[in-house]
Design a protein around this motif. Sequence first.
Motif, PDB file in Angstrom:
ATOM      1  N   HIS A 114       0.807  -1.210   0.000  1.00  0.00           N
ATOM      2  CA  HIS A 114       0.000   0.000   0.000  1.00  0.00           C
ATOM      3  C   HIS A 114       0.845   1.266   0.000  1.00  0.00           C
ATOM      4  O   HIS A 114       0.352   2.347  -0.314  1.00  0.00           O
ATOM      5  CB  HIS A 114      -0.894   0.050   1.244  1.00  0.00           C
ATOM      6  N   SER A 115       2.098   1.158   0.436  1.00  0.00           N
ATOM      7  CA  SER A 115       2.935   2.357   0.565  1.00  0.00           C
ATOM      8  C   SER A 115       4.387   1.909   0.715  1.00  0.00           C
ATOM      9  O   SER A 115       4.666   0.700   0.756  1.00  0.00           O
ATOM     10  CB  SER A 115       2.545   3.135   1.834  1.00  0.00           C
ATOM     11  N   GLY A 116       5.283   2.880   0.836  1.00  0.00           N
ATOM     12  CA  GLY A 116       6.688   2.552   1.055  1.00  0.00           C
ATOM     13  C   GLY A 116       6.894   1.845   2.382  1.00  0.00           C
ATOM     14  O   GLY A 116       7.630   0.858   2.477  1.00  0.00           O
TER      15      GLY A 116
ATOM     16  N   ALA B  92       5.671  -1.701   2.150  1.00  0.00           N
ATOM     17  CA  ALA B  92       6.620  -2.517   1.385  1.00  0.00           C
ATOM     18  C   ALA B  92       7.781  -2.917   2.302  1.00  0.00           C
ATOM     19  O   ALA B  92       8.199  -4.085   2.330  1.00  0.00           O
ATOM     20  CB  ALA B  92       7.131  -1.747   0.171  1.00  0.00           C
ATOM     21  N   ASN B  93       8.272  -1.947   3.069  1.00  0.00           N
ATOM     22  CA  ASN B  93       9.407  -2.243   3.962  1.00  0.00           C
ATOM     23  C   ASN B  93       9.026  -3.250   5.037  1.00  0.00           C
ATOM     24  O   ASN B  93       9.798  -4.152   5.375  1.00  0.00           O
ATOM     25  CB  ASN B  93       9.929  -0.945   4.584  1.00  0.00           C
ATOM     26  N   GLN B  94       7.812  -3.095   5.554  1.00  0.00           N
ATOM     27  CA  GLN B  94       7.323  -4.034   6.571  1.00  0.00           C
ATOM     28  C   GLN B  94       7.364  -5.464   6.003  1.00  0.00           C
ATOM     29  O   GLN B  94       7.773  -6.400   6.688  1.00  0.00           O
ATOM     30  CB  GLN B  94       5.894  -3.653   6.913  1.00  0.00           C
TER      31      GLN B  94
ATOM     32  N   LEU C   7      12.729   6.497   8.756  1.00  0.00           N
ATOM     33  CA  LEU C   7      12.098   6.025   9.992  1.00  0.00           C
ATOM     34  C   LEU C   7      11.979   4.507  10.044  1.00  0.00           C
ATOM     35  O   LEU C   7      12.188   3.889  11.099  1.00  0.00           O
ATOM     36  CB  LEU C   7      10.673   6.605  10.080  1.00  0.00           C
ATOM     37  N   THR C   8      11.635   3.903   8.895  1.00  0.00           N
ATOM     38  CA  THR C   8      11.401   2.455   8.867  1.00  0.00           C
ATOM     39  C   THR C   8      12.697   1.641   8.835  1.00  0.00           C
ATOM     40  O   THR C   8      12.652   0.426   8.671  1.00  0.00           O
ATOM     41  CB  THR C   8      10.543   2.053   7.654  1.00  0.00           C
ATOM     42  N   HIS C   9      13.831   2.312   8.964  1.00  0.00           N
ATOM     43  CA  HIS C   9      15.110   1.585   8.939  1.00  0.00           C
ATOM     44  C   HIS C   9      15.650   1.399  10.355  1.00  0.00           C
ATOM     45  O   HIS C   9      16.832   1.604  10.619  1.00  0.00           O
ATOM     46  CB  HIS C   9      16.139   2.333   8.076  1.00  0.00           C
TER      47      HIS C   9
ATOM     48  N   GLY D  48      17.634   5.803   1.613  1.00  0.00           N
ATOM     49  CA  GLY D  48      17.133   6.687   2.656  1.00  0.00           C
ATOM     50  C   GLY D  48      16.361   7.835   2.053  1.00  0.00           C
ATOM     51  O   GLY D  48      15.993   7.793   0.875  1.00  0.00           O
ATOM     52  N   SER D  49      16.131   8.854   2.875  1.00  0.00           N
ATOM     53  CA  SER D  49      15.271   9.934   2.398  1.00  0.00           C
ATOM     54  C   SER D  49      16.006  11.257   2.193  1.00  0.00           C
ATOM     55  O   SER D  49      15.395  12.235   1.766  1.00  0.00           O
ATOM     56  CB  SER D  49      14.108  10.128   3.372  1.00  0.00           C
ATOM     57  N   ALA D  50      17.289  11.296   2.506  1.00  0.00           N
ATOM     58  CA  ALA D  50      18.025  12.556   2.282  1.00  0.00           C
ATOM     59  C   ALA D  50      19.459  12.235   1.859  1.00  0.00           C
ATOM     60  O   ALA D  50      20.416  12.686   2.481  1.00  0.00           O
ATOM     61  CB  ALA D  50      17.990  13.414   3.538  1.00  0.00           C
TER      62      ALA D  50
ATOM     63  N   VAL E  80      17.819  -2.877  -0.929  1.00  0.00           N
ATOM     64  CA  VAL E  80      17.876  -1.445  -1.247  1.00  0.00           C
ATOM     65  C   VAL E  80      16.474  -0.861  -1.123  1.00  0.00           C
ATOM     66  O   VAL E  80      15.538  -1.332  -1.773  1.00  0.00           O
ATOM     67  CB  VAL E  80      18.437  -1.199  -2.673  1.00  0.00           C
ATOM     68  N   ASP E  81      16.333   0.142  -0.258  1.00  0.00           N
ATOM     69  CA  ASP E  81      15.092   0.902  -0.188  1.00  0.00           C
ATOM     70  C   ASP E  81      15.273   2.076  -1.149  1.00  0.00           C
ATOM     71  O   ASP E  81      15.876   3.093  -0.812  1.00  0.00           O
ATOM     72  CB  ASP E  81      14.828   1.388   1.243  1.00  0.00           C
ATOM     73  N   ALA E  82      14.759   1.901  -2.367  1.00  0.00           N
ATOM     74  CA  ALA E  82      14.982   2.874  -3.442  1.00  0.00           C
ATOM     75  C   ALA E  82      13.831   3.863  -3.567  1.00  0.00           C
ATOM     76  O   ALA E  82      13.662   4.493  -4.620  1.00  0.00           O
ATOM     77  CB  ALA E  82      15.188   2.124  -4.758  1.00  0.00           C
TER      78      ALA E  82
ATOM     79  N   PHE F 169      10.252   0.096  -2.958  1.00  0.00           N
ATOM     80  CA  PHE F 169      10.166   1.509  -3.347  1.00  0.00           C
ATOM     81  C   PHE F 169       8.741   2.042  -3.239  1.00  0.00           C
ATOM     82  O   PHE F 169       7.784   1.276  -3.126  1.00  0.00           O
ATOM     83  CB  PHE F 169      10.730   1.735  -4.759  1.00  0.00           C
ATOM     84  N   THR F 170       8.646   3.363  -3.258  1.00  0.00           N
ATOM     85  CA  THR F 170       7.346   4.024  -3.354  1.00  0.00           C
ATOM     86  C   THR F 170       7.119   4.332  -4.826  1.00  0.00           C
ATOM     87  O   THR F 170       8.073   4.412  -5.606  1.00  0.00           O
ATOM     88  CB  THR F 170       7.330   5.355  -2.569  1.00  0.00           C
ATOM     89  N   THR F 171       5.861   4.540  -5.198  1.00  0.00           N
ATOM     90  CA  THR F 171       5.583   4.819  -6.611  1.00  0.00           C
ATOM     91  C   THR F 171       5.166   6.277  -6.847  1.00  0.00           C
ATOM     92  O   THR F 171       4.838   6.646  -7.973  1.00  0.00           O
ATOM     93  CB  THR F 171       4.484   3.868  -7.135  1.00  0.00           C
ATOM     94  N   HIS F 172       5.213   7.088  -5.773  1.00  0.00           N
ATOM     95  CA  HIS F 172       4.681   8.454  -5.923  1.00  0.00           C
ATOM     96  C   HIS F 172       5.735   9.546  -5.886  1.00  0.00           C
ATOM     97  O   HIS F 172       5.390  10.719  -5.870  1.00  0.00           O
ATOM     98  CB  HIS F 172       3.640   8.708  -4.824  1.00  0.00           C
ATOM     99  N   LYS F 173       7.006   9.171  -5.836  1.00  0.00           N
ATOM    100  CA  LYS F 173       8.028  10.234  -5.770  1.00  0.00           C
ATOM    101  C   LYS F 173       8.473  10.569  -7.203  1.00  0.00           C
ATOM    102  O   LYS F 173       7.613  10.883  -8.014  1.00  0.00           O
ATOM    103  CB  LYS F 173       9.154   9.790  -4.842  1.00  0.00           C
ATOM    104  N   VAL F 174       9.785  10.518  -7.499  1.00  0.00           N
ATOM    105  CA  VAL F 174      10.202  10.868  -8.868  1.00  0.00           C
ATOM    106  C   VAL F 174       9.432  10.024  -9.895  1.00  0.00           C
ATOM    107  O   VAL F 174       9.113  10.478 -10.985  1.00  0.00           O
ATOM    108  CB  VAL F 174      11.721  10.648  -9.075  1.00  0.00           C
TER     109      VAL F 174
HETATM  110  N1  PLP Z   1      11.469   4.593   2.510  1.00  0.00           N
HETATM  111  C1  PLP Z   1      12.021   5.773   2.179  1.00  0.00           C
HETATM  112  C2  PLP Z   1      13.473   5.835   1.863  1.00  0.00           C
HETATM  113  C3  PLP Z   1      11.245   6.938   2.135  1.00  0.00           C
HETATM  114  O1  PLP Z   1      11.800   8.105   1.824  1.00  0.00           O
HETATM  115  C4  PLP Z   1       9.857   6.842   2.454  1.00  0.00           C
HETATM  116  C5  PLP Z   1       8.986   8.025   2.437  1.00  0.00           C
HETATM  117  O2  PLP Z   1       9.358   9.134   2.340  1.00  0.00           O
HETATM  118  C6  PLP Z   1       9.339   5.592   2.820  1.00  0.00           C
HETATM  119  C7  PLP Z   1      10.169   4.499   2.828  1.00  0.00           C
HETATM  120  C8  PLP Z   1       7.916   5.443   3.262  1.00  0.00           C
HETATM  121  O3  PLP Z   1       7.018   5.632   2.240  1.00  0.00           O
HETATM  122  P1  PLP Z   1       5.477   5.898   2.571  1.00  0.00           P
HETATM  123  O4  PLP Z   1       5.391   7.298   3.063  1.00  0.00           O
HETATM  124  O5  PLP Z   1       4.797   5.682   1.246  1.00  0.00           O
HETATM  125  O6  PLP Z   1       5.048   4.906   3.582  1.00  0.00           O
END
Ligand code: PLP
Length: 425
Positions: free
Chosen positions: A102-104, A107-109, A133-135, A181-183, A206-208, A232-237
């Motif tokens: 359903h989301s990033g 997927a990680n879960q 956060l999920t790492h 990661g996210s940054a 890899v969390d892409a 991965f998420t499908t809503h970013k780039v």
């Molecule tokens: N993993 C990474 C690296 C992310 O940057 C994000 C969201 O910003 C997520 C996972 C989580 O994605 P979501 O917000 O769709 O749950």
Amino acid sequence: MRMTAFYGSDFDELDAFDPEIAAVLLSELERIRGGLQLIASENLSSPRVLTALGSTLSNKYAEGYPGRRYYGGCAEVDKAENLAIERCKALFGADHANVQPHSGASANQAVYGAFLKPGETLLAMSLPHGGHLTHGTKVSFSGKWFNAVHYGVHQESEDIDYDQVEALAREHRPKVIVAGGSAIPRLIDFERFRAIADGIGAIFWVDAAHFIGLVAGKAIPSPVPYADVVSFTTHKVLRGPRSGAIVCTEEHKAAIDKAVFPMMQGGPQMHTVAAKAVNFKECATPEYADYARRVVENAAVLATSLGERGIRPTTGGTDTHLSLHDLQGVGVSGKDAEARCDAAGIVLNKNAIPYDPAPPSVASGIRVGSPCVTTQGMGAEQMRQIAELIATAITRGDADPEHAVSREVRAQVTELVTAFPAYPR
Ligand code: PLP
């Protein structure tokens, strides 16, 4: 004929029944159109994707996988999911794709569910150095249920400290090593991570989420040939619906599928699965490849131009769609910078920088991304202009939208977004 047969997206009818929510839908669209959207994790998905999201596929229960469902009536949604799977596999050259997360975070879960038992060890990038956060952070299920060990970046280069990754891997022998990661503004050395994982027999994940769109457009190297699993998420780039997906090697296919359903999720959101299929088709076009290349080009110009105005890009720049900037040189906190930009019609976020002396709620940096403005057709010239507007808002502006500088910058933002509209009328 096909147009009138489609049921949904009738805004006038919604407006007549629920004017309050209709007003929110419209004013959010006006908000997007009225400002510069520089949040690195956001994009403007296409009207085609939005059409699939607003369809009757939302109604269907389809627990299970195509051809193996726990409900009748799944023939049509099976077609949508099979298309999404095949397109996703082709786009990334992957053995297997699961398009149901359903989301990033979901997927990680599922990746955790596939590979780790409670109490087992993972090695991932620390949140304050650019992770997620999920790492394995303490506030997330991942830090509560697993033993998370974290690597970071070099203080000088501000890029991933691969020697530290290797040393921590040898010391803690994690079952899973996570990259992404996210940054993170720079390319990740997937080959080095693979070698480190192989050295201790760990799964390489890899969390892409952030950069998968650049991989889809072949603007940066792919993690798929190196990783056991890529979430991965499908809503970013990538510019698809707000959702997630996982690709993996043949070896891990069964474990991933079982972890997504039934371990972590119930019924998949079939309207979103259809929207993902549309998005994967869009991403396979030459136009999307050109878009991905321009996203990287624009991010580089934006990072350099901000640096020229005293707003230093960490690591000296970017190879991706985002840059992280240290505001200590201009003496403004990330929190104040975010508020001043917001008042001027520029939407971005405060962000911790590596070795940040300030708490995360204040932060010493900002993160800026080029996906939305590139979707709007802006190029290098506009990136230089945006850098000037950001610098003005941060160094001379105010959180009050009525302040003279907020008004002055906002007027220029309006000119820019009028010339390069989001969702043109
Ligand atoms: N993993 C990474 C690296 C992310 O940057 C994000 C969201 O910003 C997520 C996972 C989580 O994605 P979501 O917000 O769709 O749950």
